[in-house]
Design a protein around this motif. Structure first.
Motif, PDB file in Angstrom:
ATOM      1  N   MET A   1       0.869  -1.156  -0.165  1.00 16.16           N
ATOM      2  CA  MET A   1      -0.051  -0.046  -0.052  1.00 16.16           C
ATOM      3  C   MET A   1       0.698   1.135   0.165  1.00 16.16           C
ATOM      4  SD  MET A   1      -3.282   1.066   2.374  1.00 16.16           S
ATOM      5  CE  MET A   1      -3.824   2.777   2.243  1.00 16.16           C
ATOM      6  N   ALA A   2       0.276   2.220  -0.628  1.00 12.07           N
ATOM      7  CA  ALA A   2       1.049   3.594  -0.727  1.00 12.07           C
ATOM      8  C   ALA A   2       1.370   4.221   0.590  1.00 12.07           C
ATOM      9  CB  ALA A   2       0.399   4.613  -1.688  1.00 12.07           C
ATOM     10  N   LYS A   3       2.194   5.041   0.692  1.00 15.27           N
ATOM     11  CA  LYS A   3       2.611   5.617   2.089  1.00 15.27           C
ATOM     12  C   LYS A   3       2.947   7.122   2.021  1.00 15.27           C
ATOM     13  CE  LYS A   3       7.259   3.327   1.731  1.00 15.27           C
ATOM     14  NZ  LYS A   3       7.035   2.668   0.392  1.00 15.27           N
ATOM     15  N   VAL A   4       3.066   8.049   2.973  1.00 19.82           N
ATOM     16  CA  VAL A   4       3.448   8.964   3.154  1.00 19.82           C
ATOM     17  C   VAL A   4       4.840   8.914   3.635  1.00 19.82           C
ATOM     18  CG1 VAL A   4       3.278  11.474   4.326  1.00 19.82           C
ATOM     19  CG2 VAL A   4       1.192  10.064   3.493  1.00 19.82           C
ATOM     20  N   ILE A   5       5.743   9.650   2.829  1.00 16.22           N
ATOM     21  CA  ILE A   5       7.398  10.009   3.159  1.00 16.22           C
ATOM     22  C   ILE A   5       7.564  11.496   3.759  1.00 16.22           C
ATOM     23  CG2 ILE A   5       9.534   9.807   2.755  1.00 16.22           C
ATOM     24  CD1 ILE A   5       8.785   7.558   0.715  1.00 16.22           C
ATOM     25  N   VAL A   6       7.703  11.707   4.951  1.00 16.85           N
ATOM     26  CA  VAL A   6       7.774  13.111   5.319  1.00 16.85           C
ATOM     27  C   VAL A   6       9.455  13.425   5.311  1.00 16.85           C
ATOM     28  CG1 VAL A   6       7.379  14.772   7.025  1.00 16.85           C
ATOM     29  CG2 VAL A   6       5.637  13.188   6.504  1.00 16.85           C
ATOM     30  N   PHE A   7       9.962  14.289   4.549  1.00 18.99           N
ATOM     31  CA  PHE A   7      11.143  14.923   5.120  1.00 18.99           C
ATOM     32  C   PHE A   7      11.160  16.240   5.609  1.00 18.99           C
ATOM     33  CE2 PHE A   7      14.626  17.915   3.069  1.00 18.99           C
ATOM     34  CZ  PHE A   7      15.516  17.609   4.123  1.00 18.99           C
ATOM     35  N   GLY A   8      11.566  16.449   6.995  1.00 17.83           N
ATOM     36  CA  GLY A   8      11.449  17.754   7.330  1.00 17.83           C
ATOM     37  C   GLY A   8      12.013  17.994   8.668  1.00 17.83           C
ATOM     38  N   SER A   9      11.818  18.896   9.705  1.00 23.09           N
ATOM     39  CA  SER A   9      12.317  19.390  10.846  1.00 23.09           C
ATOM     40  C   SER A   9      11.563  18.558  11.981  1.00 23.09           C
ATOM     41  CB  SER A   9      12.125  20.816  10.918  1.00 23.09           C
ATOM     42  OG  SER A   9      10.518  21.119  10.921  1.00 23.09           O
ATOM     43  N   LEU A  10      12.626  18.557  13.007  1.00 21.69           N
ATOM     44  CA  LEU A  10      12.032  17.768  14.303  1.00 21.69           C
ATOM     45  C   LEU A  10      12.773  18.755  15.265  1.00 21.69           C
ATOM     46  CD1 LEU A  10      12.930  14.057  14.099  1.00 21.69           C
ATOM     47  CD2 LEU A  10      10.746  15.137  13.804  1.00 21.69           C
ATOM     48  N   ASN A  11      11.635  19.414  16.194  1.00 22.56           N
ATOM     49  CA  ASN A  11      12.164  20.354  17.064  1.00 22.56           C
ATOM     50  C   ASN A  11      11.285  20.025  18.541  1.00 22.56           C
ATOM     51  OD1 ASN A  11      13.258  22.109  15.132  1.00 22.56           O
ATOM     52  ND2 ASN A  11      11.283  23.155  14.868  1.00 22.56           N
ATOM     53  N   MET A  12      12.190  20.315  19.748  1.00 21.24           N
ATOM     54  CA  MET A  12      11.376  20.453  20.714  1.00 21.24           C
ATOM     55  C   MET A  12      10.925  21.641  21.171  1.00 21.24           C
ATOM     56  SD  MET A  12      10.562  18.395  23.667  1.00 21.24           S
ATOM     57  CE  MET A  12      11.785  16.820  23.288  1.00 21.24           C
ATOM     58  N   ASP A  13       9.629  21.599  21.146  1.00 19.50           N
ATOM     59  CA  ASP A  13       8.856  22.890  21.524  1.00 19.50           C
ATOM     60  C   ASP A  13       8.819  23.348  23.062  1.00 19.50           C
ATOM     61  OD1 ASP A  13       8.156  23.032  18.943  1.00 19.50           O
ATOM     62  OD2 ASP A  13       6.156  22.476  19.158  1.00 19.50           O
ATOM     63  N   LEU A  14       9.185  24.543  23.416  1.00 19.27           N
ATOM     64  CA  LEU A  14       9.176  25.016  24.825  1.00 19.27           C
ATOM     65  C   LEU A  14       8.130  26.015  24.762  1.00 19.27           C
ATOM     66  CD1 LEU A  14      13.161  25.540  25.208  1.00 19.27           C
ATOM     67  CD2 LEU A  14      11.582  23.179  25.297  1.00 19.27           C
ATOM     68  N   SER A  15       6.672  25.719  25.248  1.00 25.50           N
ATOM     69  CA  SER A  15       5.512  26.434  25.282  1.00 25.50           C
ATOM     70  C   SER A  15       5.157  27.099  26.553  1.00 25.50           C
ATOM     71  CB  SER A  15       4.552  25.750  24.492  1.00 25.50           C
ATOM     72  OG  SER A  15       3.207  26.169  24.468  1.00 25.50           O
ATOM     73  N   VAL A  16       4.664  28.278  26.527  1.00 28.02           N
ATOM     74  CA  VAL A  16       4.230  29.061  27.527  1.00 28.02           C
ATOM     75  C   VAL A  16       2.941  29.998  27.182  1.00 28.02           C
ATOM     76  CG1 VAL A  16       5.723  30.841  27.509  1.00 28.02           C
ATOM     77  CG2 VAL A  16       4.914  30.220  29.658  1.00 28.02           C
ATOM     78  N   VAL A  17       1.862  30.168  28.254  1.00 27.59           N
ATOM     79  CA  VAL A  17       0.822  31.028  28.049  1.00 27.59           C
ATOM     80  C   VAL A  17       1.280  32.325  28.696  1.00 27.59           C
ATOM     81  CG1 VAL A  17      -1.473  31.509  28.513  1.00 27.59           C
ATOM     82  CG2 VAL A  17      -0.779  29.247  27.855  1.00 27.59           C
ATOM     83  N   CYS A  18       1.025  33.464  28.021  1.00 29.47           N
ATOM     84  CA  CYS A  18       0.980  34.789  28.770  1.00 29.47           C
ATOM     85  C   CYS A  18      -0.321  35.398  28.328  1.00 29.47           C
ATOM     86  CB  CYS A  18       2.209  35.596  28.287  1.00 29.47           C
ATOM     87  SG  CYS A  18       2.224  36.131  26.634  1.00 29.47           S
ATOM     88  N   GLY A  19      -0.718  36.437  29.240  1.00 27.99           N
ATOM     89  CA  GLY A  19      -2.142  37.295  28.928  1.00 27.99           C
ATOM     90  C   GLY A  19      -1.942  38.184  27.988  1.00 27.99           C
ATOM     91  N   ARG A  20      -0.681  38.789  27.549  1.00 37.16           N
ATOM     92  CA  ARG A  20      -0.422  39.716  26.653  1.00 37.16           C
ATOM     93  C   ARG A  20       1.130  39.575  26.288  1.00 37.16           C
ATOM     94  NH1 ARG A  20       2.209  43.928  28.550  1.00 37.16           N
ATOM     95  NH2 ARG A  20       2.184  44.804  30.700  1.00 37.16           N
ATOM     96  N   MET A  21       1.630  40.113  25.079  1.00 33.54           N
ATOM     97  CA  MET A  21       2.866  40.012  24.703  1.00 33.54           C
ATOM     98  C   MET A  21       3.688  41.236  25.196  1.00 33.54           C
ATOM     99  SD  MET A  21       3.202  37.588  22.652  1.00 33.54           S
ATOM    100  CE  MET A  21       4.672  37.885  22.268  1.00 33.54           C
ATOM    101  N   PRO A  22       4.717  40.941  26.056  1.00 35.61           N
ATOM    102  CA  PRO A  22       5.649  41.922  26.784  1.00 35.61           C
ATOM    103  C   PRO A  22       6.113  42.963  25.730  1.00 35.61           C
ATOM    104  CG  PRO A  22       6.789  39.847  26.559  1.00 35.61           C
ATOM    105  CD  PRO A  22       5.399  39.360  25.988  1.00 35.61           C
ATOM    106  N   ARG A  23       6.256  44.157  25.905  1.00 37.48           N
ATOM    107  CA  ARG A  23       6.602  45.210  25.452  1.00 37.48           C
ATOM    108  C   ARG A  23       8.405  45.107  25.430  1.00 37.48           C
ATOM    109  NH1 ARG A  23       2.305  47.773  27.663  1.00 37.48           N
ATOM    110  NH2 ARG A  23       3.475  48.267  29.522  1.00 37.48           N
ATOM    111  N   GLU A  24       9.175  45.888  24.902  1.00 44.07           N
ATOM    112  CA  GLU A  24      10.569  45.777  24.850  1.00 44.07           C
ATOM    113  C   GLU A  24      11.069  46.187  26.289  1.00 44.07           C
ATOM    114  OE1 GLU A  24      14.336  48.208  22.858  1.00 44.07           O
ATOM    115  OE2 GLU A  24      12.512  48.435  22.398  1.00 44.07           O
ATOM    116  N   GLY A  25      11.714  45.255  26.787  1.00 43.18           N
ATOM    117  CA  GLY A  25      12.507  45.313  28.146  1.00 43.18           C
ATOM    118  C   GLY A  25      11.553  44.954  29.421  1.00 43.18           C
ATOM    119  N   GLU A  26      10.471  44.480  29.041  1.00 51.75           N
ATOM    120  CA  GLU A  26       9.287  44.256  29.951  1.00 51.75           C
ATOM    121  C   GLU A  26       9.300  42.591  30.108  1.00 51.75           C
ATOM    122  OE1 GLU A  26       4.680  44.796  30.976  1.00 51.75           O
ATOM    123  OE2 GLU A  26       5.430  44.866  28.915  1.00 51.75           O
ATOM    124  N   THR A  27       9.096  42.284  31.648  1.00 52.99           N
ATOM    125  CA  THR A  27       8.964  40.891  31.673  1.00 52.99           C
ATOM    126  C   THR A  27       7.552  40.801  32.372  1.00 52.99           C
ATOM    127  OG1 THR A  27      11.244  40.370  32.642  1.00 52.99           O
ATOM    128  CG2 THR A  27       9.699  38.907  33.419  1.00 52.99           C
TER     129      THR A  27
END
Length: 313
Positions: free
Chosen positions: A1-27
């Protein structure tokens, strides 16, 4: 049977939620931090195997803990990883993802994703590929290697699918090796110079890629759905998106591409495959993360049944 061959990237994602995007120099304070296997190649491979088709991965990871975890994770889902090797001297690719107000911002260090050269990639491909297979790839690895592999696969008669993400100027010859090109709105504008804001501009953009030599092009439009130019049609064919509450859009496009490739391997037509892929994308945004959010074929079919019943009611 036919198949899918994927050539591409593997990354480890480091994910976090925030209420709004920080401005320059802000935490700003965040929450919900987790690590998750990602990379467009890995995500699309998991999406394809969860869709019920045999799926192989061609990739490189670093000789580190992230690389081991990524490979083990793919194999746990059922992706065949004989062509996923450790590249000495390279770290595994990583992606830092900030999730904010249902959208995300991503910073990627490609690491070992750039370690695979054309000759190695073609040798890995030839050890796997057979008539009727589909090669699915993206632009997070070496462009030289990606272009060489697409040309080789196309010459062998293997159907080629390129997700042009992230978008940057491509060699003209590469387009002629594509059976299917998939781009989002931003990628479409970057490559064609046309932002697909309405039906007329969508037709102009699709016409541009056709003139470049692409057999079929899909433009994904976010909440509006996706379009392609059907055979003999004067206007783009629109597959409307499903209205869902988005939790995390990280894996939406990858769910779409993996399911699309799986449906094409099963012999479905392009517009039919797009409809099923749209449902997979809708389900994927309802969960956090990338690979862990990829739906199974059963889940997609149940989602489509429930939507059809709702329309009839």
């Amino acid at each position: 049977m036919a198949k899918v061959i994927v050539f591409g990237s593997l990354n480890m994602d480091l994910s976090v939620v925030c209420g709004r995007m920080p401005r320059e120099g802000e935490t700003v304070m965040g929450s919900g931090f987790f690590t998750n296997a990602g990379g467009k190649g890995g995500n699309q491979a998991v999406a394809a195997v969860r869709a019920g088709v045999e799926t192989h991965m061609i990739a490189r990871v670093g000789a580190d803990e992230f690389g081991r975890r990524l490979t083990d994770g793919l194999e746990w889902y059922g992706v065949r990883c004989d062509a996923v090797c450790r590249a000495e001297g390279y770290p595994t690719g990583t992606a830092v993802i900030i999730r904010c107000e249902g959208e995300n911002r991503i910073i990627v260090d490609p690491g070992a994703n750039l370690a695979l050269g054309p000759d190695e990639a073609i040798a890995d491909f030839d050890a796997i590929a057979e008539e009727g297979d589909i090669l699915l790839t993206q632009l997070e690895c070496s462009l030289e290697t990606t272009g060489a592999l697409l040309a080789h696969a196309h010459a062998r008669g293997v159907r080629t699918v390129l997700n042009a993400a992230p978008a940057f100027e491509l060699p003209e010859v590469l387009y002629r090796d594509l059976d299917i090109l998939c781009v989002n709105e931003t990628e479409c504008e970057r490559l064609s110079g046309v932002y697909p804001a309405d039906r007329w501009r969508q037709r102009d953009a699709l016409g541009f890629f056709e003139r470049c030599g692409v057999a079929d092009t899909i433009i994904t439009l976010g909440r509006r759905g996706s379009v392609t130019m059907g055979e003999g049609e004067d206007a783009p064919h629109l597959v409307e998106a499903f209205r869902v509450d988005a939790v995390d859009t990280t894996g939406a496009g990858d769910a779409y591409l993996g399911m699309l490739a799986a449906e094409l391997v099963r012999g479905e037509g392009l517009t039919s495959a797009m409809e099923v892929a749209t449902a997979a994308s809708a389900l994927a945004v309802g969960k956090p993360g990338a690979q862990r959010a990829m739906p199974t074929l059963d889940e997609v079919e149940e989602f489509l049944r429930s939507r059809r019943e709702r329309v009839r009611a």
